[in-house]
Motif scaffolding. Structure first.
Motif, short mmCIF file in Angstrom:
data_model
loop_
_atom_site.label_atom_id
_atom_site.label_comp_id
_atom_site.label_asym_id
_atom_site.label_seq_id
_atom_site.Cartn_x
_atom_site.Cartn_y
_atom_site.Cartn_z
N ASN A 179 0.75 -1.27 -0.03
CA ASN A 179 -0.01 -0.24 -0.13
C ASN A 179 0.93 1.46 0.05
O ASN A 179 1.56 1.61 1.12
CB ASN A 179 -0.96 0.05 1.23
N GLU A 180 1.12 1.90 -1.00
CA GLU A 180 1.73 3.02 -1.17
C GLU A 180 1.49 4.27 -0.66
O GLU A 180 2.23 5.16 -0.16
CB GLU A 180 2.15 3.36 -2.95
N ARG A 181 0.26 4.38 -0.24
CA ARG A 181 -0.33 5.55 0.47
C ARG A 181 0.11 5.32 1.92
O ARG A 181 0.25 6.66 2.50
CB ARG A 181 -1.88 5.71 0.19
N THR A 182 -0.13 4.26 2.51
CA THR A 182 0.15 4.32 3.83
C THR A 182 1.59 3.60 4.12
O THR A 182 2.09 3.60 5.35
CB THR A 182 -0.72 3.48 4.70
N GLY A 183 2.27 3.05 3.21
CA GLY A 183 3.68 2.69 3.34
C GLY A 183 3.45 1.15 3.92
O GLY A 183 4.63 0.66 4.66
N THR A 184 2.47 0.26 3.86
CA THR A 184 2.21 -0.62 4.54
C THR A 184 2.75 -1.87 3.53
O THR A 184 2.39 -1.78 2.18
CB THR A 184 0.91 -0.97 4.83
#
Length: 375
Positions: free
Chosen positions: A268-273
């Motif tokens: 998940n690139e938005r949250t860095g997960t």
């Protein structure tokens, strides 16, 4: 510290896996059929309705901005025998809401379900409101439940002349056990000819194992196989002539099978997960990662003219640009299992966005033996 929380989680996973024996790292997980599959005839049905929330403390819809609220309030009062023809109301204690609920399978009339009410107009908060009797319909247009009750809103909002504080969502709430089921679903469980199990995570290997486990049980109990895997998601179970369908399902859902899932890396690139599956493997590959930081600073200078001169005050722009490059370490990754993969990624010492870029590069190079899922 430069280590990010995601790197700490990866390190923790690596340490936990490091304490486990190597032979059990990729061992299949045993689970009950009820935990990995659901009954096709036992699915939920979605209900929807339109209603009004009353009793708000001036946080409801403004009737001029939300004309449907005014119309709904007039129609409701008209049904109660109160005429509002020719009169206008400026009250903001009413809000129009959409009411949604999930009708559970095999629900019987008289049982209760939870409902959710969400504002349609410009109401600022539903806290303290009461949902007035609202009919809930299914996709076929039939009314299956009626909802009413006090709303429970988790968020709150406080406002002053110069500041506003809001936490959570104040324009949506729930009514626990707020709807009473009035109509029974047309289909009955015991009217089914067979059982259709749907895997929550479709996989051909798991479907075959479920079928084998059910057939092994049926051979002992009924003297022959009754299950047939249709595809990666569905397993068809035929009802034996001497079996009760409810009792058969109760016995089948407690059978234990070994599940199998494909190797995946979810990013998940938005949250860095970053979530890495236990079966993910990486072929031997060398990785180098360096970050380039460019800092632009504007420091304009004001230039004054000489005294008693005809000059004018001017602003002279001045820009300072500084470039910094960090990292650049080269590491060899060879991930035959999750433990060595995590250790290799931690050895580079990059942030989550760097790990995401590295995984994408490894996938492009053909060294990532897994499916890369980008969210």
């Amino acid at each position: 510290m430069r280590k990010n929380c995601v790197l700490a989680i990866l390190a923790l996973v690596g340490s936990l896996l490091g304490a486990a024996p190597a032979a059990t790292q990729n061992a299949p997980i045993a689970a009950r059929i009820k935990d990995i599959a659901s009954l096709q005839s036992g699915r939920d049905n979605q209900l929807i309705g339109y209603g009004l929330v009353v009793g708000l403390q001036g946080t409801g819809d403004s009737l001029r901005s939300s004309p449907f609220t005014d119309q709904s309030m007039r129609a409701m009062l008209q049904n109660l025998g109160i005429s509002m023809q020719g009169s206008q109301s400026n009250a903001k204690n009413v809000a129009a809401v959409m009411v949604t609920a999930n009708l559970p399978p095999f629900a019987s009339p008289g049982s209760r379900i939870d409902v959710t009410a969400s504002s349609l107009g410009d109401a600022t908060s539903l806290r303290g409101g009461t949902l007035v009797m609202t009919s809930l319909s299914g996709a076929d247009g039939q009314i299956y439940a009626v909802a009413q009750g006090a709303l429970v809103v988790s968020g709150f909002s406080a406002q002053g002349q110069a500041a506003t504080l809001t936490e959570g969502v104040t324009t949506a709430g729930r009514v626990p056990n707020g709807a009473i089921i009035e109509r029974e679903l047309p289909s009955r469980f015991k009217d089914s000819v067979n059982l259709v199990l749907q895997l929550r995570n479709p996989d051909f290997s798991t479907a075959v194992r479920v079928s084998d486990a059910v057939n092994a049980f049926a051979a002992r109990r009924y003297g022959g196989p009754i299950a047939d895997p249709r595809d990666s998601q569905e397993v068809i179970i035929a009802k034996p002539k001497t079996a009760d369908l409810t009792r058969l399902m109760a016995e089948i859902e407690n059978l234990v099978v070994e599940t199998d899932t494909p190797a995946k890396v979810v990013v998940n690139e938005r949250t860095g997960t970053i979530v890495i599956g236990s079966d993910v493997k990486i072929s031997r590959v060398a990785v180098s990662y360096g970050t380039l930081t460019v800092q632009v600073t504007e420091t304009p200078q004001v230039i004054q003219p000489e005294p008693f001169s005809r000059g004018q005050t001017a602003v002279q722009p001045q820009t300072d640009i500084m470039a910094m490059k960090d990292g650049g370490q080269v590491a060899i990754l060879n991930g035959p299992d999750l433990r060595t993969l995590v250790a290799g990624l931690n050895s580079i010492g990059v942030k989550p966005d760097g790990i995401i870029a590295i995984l994408q590069g490894i996938k492009s190079a053909g060294a990532l033996q897994a499916e890369l899922v980008l969210q």
